[in-house]
Design a protein around this motif. Structure first.
Motif, PDB file in Angstrom:
ATOM      1  N   HIS A   1      78.331  20.308  81.142  1.00  0.00           N
ATOM      2  CA  HIS A   1      79.622  20.804  81.108  1.00  0.00           C
ATOM      3  C   HIS A   1      79.948  21.516  79.709  1.00  0.00           C
ATOM      4  O   HIS A   1      80.930  22.674  79.961  1.00  0.00           O
ATOM      5  CB  HIS A   1      80.554  19.097  80.952  1.00  0.00           C
ATOM      6  CG  HIS A   1      80.348  18.347  81.978  1.00  0.00           C
ATOM      7  ND1 HIS A   1      80.714  18.776  83.247  1.00  0.00           N
ATOM      8  CD2 HIS A   1      79.898  16.983  82.312  1.00  0.00           C
ATOM      9  CE1 HIS A   1      80.556  17.746  84.416  1.00  0.00           C
ATOM     10  NE2 HIS A   1      80.120  17.109  83.522  1.00  0.00           N
ATOM     11  N   PRO A   2      79.237  21.391  78.774  1.00  0.00           N
ATOM     12  CA  PRO A   2      79.581  22.653  77.617  1.00  0.00           C
ATOM     13  C   PRO A   2      79.381  23.909  78.014  1.00  0.00           C
ATOM     14  O   PRO A   2      79.746  25.098  77.780  1.00  0.00           O
ATOM     15  CB  PRO A   2      78.778  22.212  76.567  1.00  0.00           C
ATOM     16  CG  PRO A   2      78.410  20.624  76.591  1.00  0.00           C
ATOM     17  CD  PRO A   2      78.391  20.560  78.173  1.00  0.00           C
ATOM     18  N   LEU A   3      78.064  24.023  79.055  1.00  0.00           N
ATOM     19  CA  LEU A   3      77.759  25.373  79.545  1.00  0.00           C
ATOM     20  C   LEU A   3      79.061  25.988  80.450  1.00  0.00           C
ATOM     21  O   LEU A   3      79.154  27.141  80.560  1.00  0.00           O
ATOM     22  CB  LEU A   3      76.528  25.085  80.500  1.00  0.00           C
ATOM     23  CG  LEU A   3      75.145  25.201  79.407  1.00  0.00           C
ATOM     24  CD1 LEU A   3      73.772  25.057  80.286  1.00  0.00           C
ATOM     25  CD2 LEU A   3      75.055  26.340  78.534  1.00  0.00           C
ATOM     26  N   THR A   4      79.405  24.864  81.280  1.00  0.00           N
ATOM     27  CA  THR A   4      80.428  25.180  82.270  1.00  0.00           C
ATOM     28  C   THR A   4      81.583  25.762  81.476  1.00  0.00           C
ATOM     29  O   THR A   4      82.123  26.913  81.894  1.00  0.00           O
ATOM     30  CB  THR A   4      81.021  24.148  83.004  1.00  0.00           C
ATOM     31  OG1 THR A   4      79.781  23.302  83.603  1.00  0.00           O
ATOM     32  CG2 THR A   4      81.989  24.453  83.883  1.00  0.00           C
ATOM     33  N   ILE A   5      82.123  25.242  80.284  1.00  0.00           N
ATOM     34  CA  ILE A   5      83.039  25.675  79.448  1.00  0.00           C
ATOM     35  C   ILE A   5      82.637  26.999  79.033  1.00  0.00           C
ATOM     36  O   ILE A   5      83.551  28.151  78.950  1.00  0.00           O
ATOM     37  CB  ILE A   5      83.532  24.890  78.408  1.00  0.00           C
ATOM     38  CG1 ILE A   5      83.957  23.336  79.075  1.00  0.00           C
ATOM     39  CG2 ILE A   5      84.385  25.213  77.290  1.00  0.00           C
ATOM     40  CD1 ILE A   5      84.046  22.202  78.037  1.00  0.00           C
ATOM     41  N   LEU A   6      81.731  27.147  78.334  1.00  0.00           N
ATOM     42  CA  LEU A   6      81.129  28.443  77.939  1.00  0.00           C
ATOM     43  C   LEU A   6      81.009  29.783  78.652  1.00  0.00           C
ATOM     44  O   LEU A   6      81.037  30.635  78.396  1.00  0.00           O
ATOM     45  CB  LEU A   6      79.908  28.395  77.009  1.00  0.00           C
ATOM     46  CG  LEU A   6      80.023  27.334  75.687  1.00  0.00           C
ATOM     47  CD1 LEU A   6      78.758  27.013  75.138  1.00  0.00           C
ATOM     48  CD2 LEU A   6      81.125  27.993  74.596  1.00  0.00           C
ATOM     49  N   SER A   7      80.687  29.442  80.093  1.00  0.00           N
ATOM     50  CA  SER A   7      80.464  30.348  81.001  1.00  0.00           C
ATOM     51  C   SER A   7      81.830  31.199  81.440  1.00  0.00           C
ATOM     52  O   SER A   7      81.774  32.068  81.835  1.00  0.00           O
ATOM     53  CB  SER A   7      79.887  29.815  82.231  1.00  0.00           C
ATOM     54  OG  SER A   7      80.940  28.937  82.836  1.00  0.00           O
ATOM     55  N   THR A   8      82.956  30.554  80.785  1.00  0.00           N
ATOM     56  CA  THR A   8      84.236  31.328  81.243  1.00  0.00           C
ATOM     57  C   THR A   8      84.439  32.443  80.089  1.00  0.00           C
ATOM     58  O   THR A   8      85.247  33.214  80.156  1.00  0.00           O
ATOM     59  CB  THR A   8      85.390  30.512  81.290  1.00  0.00           C
ATOM     60  OG1 THR A   8      85.672  29.705  79.864  1.00  0.00           O
ATOM     61  CG2 THR A   8      85.056  29.344  82.481  1.00  0.00           C
ATOM     62  N   LEU A   9      83.607  32.373  79.046  1.00  0.00           N
ATOM     63  CA  LEU A   9      83.904  33.115  78.060  1.00  0.00           C
ATOM     64  C   LEU A   9      83.641  34.671  78.300  1.00  0.00           C
ATOM     65  O   LEU A   9      84.467  35.531  77.859  1.00  0.00           O
ATOM     66  CB  LEU A   9      83.253  32.904  76.542  1.00  0.00           C
ATOM     67  CG  LEU A   9      83.668  31.379  76.173  1.00  0.00           C
ATOM     68  CD1 LEU A   9      82.855  31.134  75.011  1.00  0.00           C
ATOM     69  CD2 LEU A   9      85.140  31.607  75.563  1.00  0.00           C
ATOM     70  N   PRO A  10      82.620  35.076  78.947  1.00  0.00           N
ATOM     71  CA  PRO A  10      82.004  36.468  79.032  1.00  0.00           C
ATOM     72  C   PRO A  10      83.422  37.343  79.857  1.00  0.00           C
ATOM     73  O   PRO A  10      83.609  38.432  79.613  1.00  0.00           O
ATOM     74  CB  PRO A  10      80.949  36.689  79.704  1.00  0.00           C
ATOM     75  CG  PRO A  10      80.252  35.058  79.516  1.00  0.00           C
ATOM     76  CD  PRO A  10      81.541  34.149  79.298  1.00  0.00           C
ATOM     77  N   SER A  11      83.969  36.621  80.865  1.00  0.00           N
ATOM     78  CA  SER A  11      85.118  37.420  81.408  1.00  0.00           C
ATOM     79  C   SER A  11      86.053  37.853  80.617  1.00  0.00           C
ATOM     80  O   SER A  11      86.668  39.144  80.695  1.00  0.00           O
ATOM     81  CB  SER A  11      85.761  36.569  82.517  1.00  0.00           C
ATOM     82  OG  SER A  11      86.294  35.616  82.332  1.00  0.00           O
ATOM     83  N   ALA A  12      86.448  36.943  79.597  1.00  0.00           N
ATOM     84  CA  ALA A  12      87.591  37.487  78.642  1.00  0.00           C
ATOM     85  C   ALA A  12      87.079  38.380  77.533  1.00  0.00           C
ATOM     86  O   ALA A  12      87.635  39.594  77.310  1.00  0.00           O
ATOM     87  CB  ALA A  12      88.184  36.207  77.865  1.00  0.00           C
ATOM     88  N   GLY A  13      85.624  38.350  77.209  1.00  0.00           N
ATOM     89  CA  GLY A  13      85.303  39.432  76.373  1.00  0.00           C
ATOM     90  C   GLY A  13      85.076  40.760  77.087  1.00  0.00           C
ATOM     91  O   GLY A  13      85.374  41.600  76.400  1.00  0.00           O
TER      92      GLY A  13
END
Length: 172
Positions: free
Chosen positions: A8-20
């Protein structure tokens, strides 16, 4: 450990690259360098996107646990019910960045990269997250069940939901 799982933390962090990536593309499109001020905008962006991911995953886990929904149904329900609050915070931050982008006058050249990085990242984030949540989170859920099946400390029950571990208490 967050949510008693590594998935679940990996799931949450996997959304960050699209914004960056959205922030960097916006800066490149308008000819701004990646300065310290633009980095501050990306850090602000990471906080907003991470909060959105936590809201989705937390709501989906609660729906899965309390209502007995499958992983796909739980994340779909979370997407439907949390859409408005997520869009409200995203639009508030995005519209707050527009005056920084379009500002003129003394010091505007310092503030403009901040506005462009915030607006670019938030503009690209909802569409990428919607695609990620609808397709990616069930994949992470399947990986979670598979990893739990391989683990000795947890095992899936008959309907592929995880059996929680007994609570451990530390002796002081």
């Amino acid at each position: 450990m967050l949510y008693e799982s590594y998935i679940h933390p990996l799931t949450i962090l996997s959304t960050l690259p699209s914004a960056g990536v959205g922030a960097l593309l916006m800066l490149m499109m308008f000819g701004f360098d990646f300065s310290v001020i633009a980095l501050i905008g990306v850090i602000l962006l990471i906080g907003i996107v991470k909060k959105n991911g936590i809201m989705m995953v937390d709501f989906a886990i609660a729906a899965q646990r309390d209502r007995g929904l499958s992983g796909f149904d739980a994340i779909r329900r979370a997407c439907l019910l949390r859409f408005r609050p997520i869009m409200m915070t995203t639009m508030a931050a995005l519209l707050g960045g527009v005056p920084l982008m379009l500002g003129s006058g003394t010091g505007a050249e310092l503030r403009q990269p901040l506005g462009y990085s915030i607006v670019g990242g938030l503009y690209s984030q909802p569409g990428a997250d919607a695609l990620h949540d609808a397709r990616g989170l069930p994949i992470f859920g399947a990986a979670h069940v598979w990893l739990a099946g391989r683990s000795r400390s947890r095992k899936p029950d008959a309907d592929n939901t995880l059996v929680p571990l007994p609570e451990r208490r530390l002796v002081s």
